[in-house]
Design an enzyme around this catalytic site. Structure first.
Site, PDB file in Angstrom:
ATOM      1  N   GLY A 114       6.422  10.349 -24.585  1.00 14.94           N
ATOM      2  CA  GLY A 114       7.604  10.719 -23.819  1.00 14.94           C
ATOM      3  C   GLY A 114       7.321  11.135 -22.391  1.00 14.94           C
ATOM      4  O   GLY A 114       8.082  11.894 -21.806  1.00 14.94           O
ATOM      5  N   GLY A 162       6.914   8.924 -19.888  1.00 10.68           N
ATOM      6  CA  GLY A 162       7.273   7.850 -18.966  1.00 10.68           C
ATOM      7  C   GLY A 162       6.113   6.901 -18.695  1.00 10.68           C
ATOM      8  O   GLY A 162       6.126   6.170 -17.710  1.00 10.68           O
ATOM      9  N   SER A 216       4.609   4.949 -23.881  1.00  9.42           N
ATOM     10  CA  SER A 216       3.990   5.075 -25.200  1.00  9.42           C
ATOM     11  C   SER A 216       4.744   4.195 -26.198  1.00  9.42           C
ATOM     12  O   SER A 216       4.130   3.544 -27.041  1.00  9.42           O
ATOM     13  CB  SER A 216       3.965   6.536 -25.652  1.00  9.42           C
ATOM     14  OG  SER A 216       5.232   7.127 -25.540  1.00  9.42           O
ATOM     15  N   GLU A 251      13.199  -2.474 -29.326  1.00  7.56           N
ATOM     16  CA  GLU A 251      13.574  -1.196 -28.704  1.00  7.56           C
ATOM     17  C   GLU A 251      15.077  -1.143 -28.421  1.00  7.56           C
ATOM     18  O   GLU A 251      15.733  -0.130 -28.661  1.00  7.56           O
ATOM     19  CB  GLU A 251      12.762  -0.985 -27.418  1.00  7.56           C
ATOM     20  CG  GLU A 251      13.140   0.299 -26.722  1.00  7.56           C
ATOM     21  CD  GLU A 251      11.964   1.191 -26.356  1.00  7.56           C
ATOM     22  OE1 GLU A 251      10.811   0.784 -26.555  1.00  7.56           O
ATOM     23  OE2 GLU A 251      12.224   2.299 -25.876  1.00  7.56           O
ATOM     24  N   ASP A 285       8.272  -2.557 -19.279  1.00  9.36           N
ATOM     25  CA  ASP A 285       7.197  -1.833 -19.980  1.00  9.36           C
ATOM     26  C   ASP A 285       6.454  -2.740 -20.952  1.00  9.36           C
ATOM     27  O   ASP A 285       5.219  -2.754 -21.003  1.00  9.36           O
ATOM     28  CB  ASP A 285       7.778  -0.630 -20.738  1.00  9.36           C
ATOM     29  CG  ASP A 285       8.559   0.296 -19.821  1.00  9.36           C
ATOM     30  OD1 ASP A 285       8.428   0.143 -18.590  1.00  9.36           O
ATOM     31  OD2 ASP A 285       9.299   1.151 -20.336  1.00  9.36           O
TER      32      ASP A 285
HETATM   33  C1  GLA Z   1      12.085   2.780 -18.388  1.00 10.15           C
HETATM   34  C2  GLA Z   1      12.512   1.454 -18.994  1.00 10.15           C
HETATM   35  C3  GLA Z   1      12.131   0.288 -18.085  1.00 10.15           C
HETATM   36  C4  GLA Z   1      12.617   0.520 -16.653  1.00 10.15           C
HETATM   37  C5  GLA Z   1      12.229   1.908 -16.168  1.00 10.15           C
HETATM   38  C6  GLA Z   1      12.833   2.249 -14.825  1.00 10.15           C
HETATM   39  O1  GLA Z   1      10.686   2.844 -18.342  1.00 10.15           O
HETATM   40  O2  GLA Z   1      11.918   1.279 -20.257  1.00 10.15           O
HETATM   41  O3  GLA Z   1      12.651  -0.899 -18.603  1.00 10.15           O
HETATM   42  O4  GLA Z   1      13.998   0.316 -16.556  1.00 10.15           O
HETATM   43  O5  GLA Z   1      12.622   2.924 -17.086  1.00 10.15           O
HETATM   44  O6  GLA Z   1      12.299   1.450 -13.827  1.00 10.15           O
END
Ligand code: GLA
Length: 386
Positions: free
Chosen positions: A123, A125, A128, A161, A173
């Site tokens: 969590g 950012g 994970s 997801e 991600d």
């Molecule tokens: C999260 C989301 C991504 C992207 C970012 C912001 O990490 O999973 O898809 O939107 O926020 O850039």
């Protein structure tokens, strides 16, 4: 991760030392610039980290999936009988959602033992979740010989997801976790999915990630709110021209937003996305010329825009960024990921990095009462078998 220890834990849990499991890894990511642009068909510039999720996996005769993780005490077991349903607030939703995608494609899933270990903070950012999804995807693809390519695995993980876990994320991600390349960042067009690996050699400077250690609160609902605001902007801009996403509007057209978008909040949201997109393009160009100082300026501008126009930062991230900018040797610093908490990413001169960490830690604690964590990551390869 010590493979020997991990294997021993696996055998302690599941037994039978004569049948060896296979080891896979999928990285987390840090995004250097291009935030909240992926779901707007824009550009992003993330790189895969040497932190991520490891998975030991083995086929078994019983028709069950046995899940275990070294990160917390939460073993789970579930029978295989058609598609799975979301299990409530449990960590196995991430791998189960991915396994579901394989079942939907007609892959015959049979019994498995799976043991996960993640060294990317949860969590924070740094993706994970995407790393758990991607490590499951590459492992299942490999051991059932499904023959799906990396792009398909990335899309399946994103769908898991979105649809199974219920977080409406973009593709950045999972893409970064799948397509990462050592010492390179990924310049990805999220509309066409064309990408380029761009070398990141910072010559005397390094990336430092700082974790606010703020507990995540409303991130998902705020995230969905921002997505909806961008959709509203696109709808209003139809009166200007038929665009399908904000990625199709250029920075030169920003002054026109006044004419087509009355609501100042929606206008600000659109302005962030459009300006951020052009910052990514410039950032990639200047990095190729080794112009690190301009790259840092663009990172700073990105954060300011995420704070003022997109409003996804908050006290903790802003404190790290604005206190960080006061310290010597800091070329650029910004929040990374969805925002509201999580981490910042900074480019800091190597000879100043120790002072940066102690100085920033003190300033941040003084203002927020929270102790931050620092990581000095390497840029790593994407998901695969080890
Ligand atoms: C999260 C989301 C991504 C992207 C970012 C912001 O990490 O999973 O898809 O939107 O926020 O850039």
């Amino acid at each position: 991760m010590n493979t020997e220890n991990f294997l021993n834990k696996f055998y302690e849990k599941f037994g039978n030392r004569n049948d060896k499991p296979v080891l896979f890894f999928a990285p987390g990511r840090v995004n250097l610039i291009g935030e909240h642009t992926d779901y707007n068909g824009g550009y992003v510039f993330p790189c895969a980290l040497n932190y991520g999720t490891y998975l030991l996996i083995r086929k078994i005769k019983n028709n069950v999936l046995r899940f275990s993780t070294l990160n917390f005490n939460a073993d789970e077991e579930t029978e295989i009988s058609g598609l799975f349903v979301n299990t409530g607030k449990k960590w196995i939703n991430y791998p189960l959602g991915v396994i579901n995608e394989f079942i939907k494609k007609g892959v015959q899933i049979t019994g498995l033992e799976l043991m996960f270990y993640g060294d990317v903070p949860n969590g924070a950012g740094l993706s994970s979740s995407a790393s758990i999804e991607m490590v499951t995807a590459v492992a299942v693809n490999d051991i059932f010989r499904s023959g799906l390519d990396m792009l398909e695995l990335v899309k399946m993980s994103q769908r898991a997801e979105n649809e199974f876990v219920g977080m409406n994320c973009g593709i950045m991600d999972q893409f970064a976790s799948g397509f990462g390349k050592k010492d390179h960042a990924i310049f990805l067009n999220c509309d066409t999915l064309f990408y380029e690996n761009v070398p990141v050699f910072l010559h005397g400077y390094s990336l430092i990630i700082t974790n606010t250690n703020k507990r995540r609160g409303l991130t998902d609902s705020k995230y969905n709110e921002r997505r909806a605001e961008c959709e509203q902007a696109v709808e209003l801009l139809q009166a200007y021209k038929p665009v399908k996403n904000l990625g199709e509007i250029t920075a030169g057209e920003i002054p026109l937003l006044d004419k087509y978008i009355d609501d100042p909040v929606i206008r600000k949201r659109a302005k962030h996305v459009i300006s951020e997109n052009s910052r990514v393009v410039e950032a990639v160009a200047v990095l190729k010329e080794n112009n690190i100082s301009r790259f840092g300026e663009l990172m700073n501008m990105s954060h300011d825009s995420l704070k003022d126009d997109y409003e996804v930062t908050g006290t903790e991230l802003d404190t790290l960024v604005y206190e960080g900018r006061k310290l010597p040797g800091v070329i650029g610093t910004r929040m990374t990921g969805a925002g509201f908490g999580g981490c910042t990413v900074s480019i800091v001169k190597d000879s100043d990095s120790a002072r940066f960490m102690t100085g920033l830690s003190a300033a941040y604690q003084k203002k927020t009462g929270i102790v931050p964590d620092f990581y000095q990551p390497e840029i790593a390869n994407g998901a695969g078998k080890l």
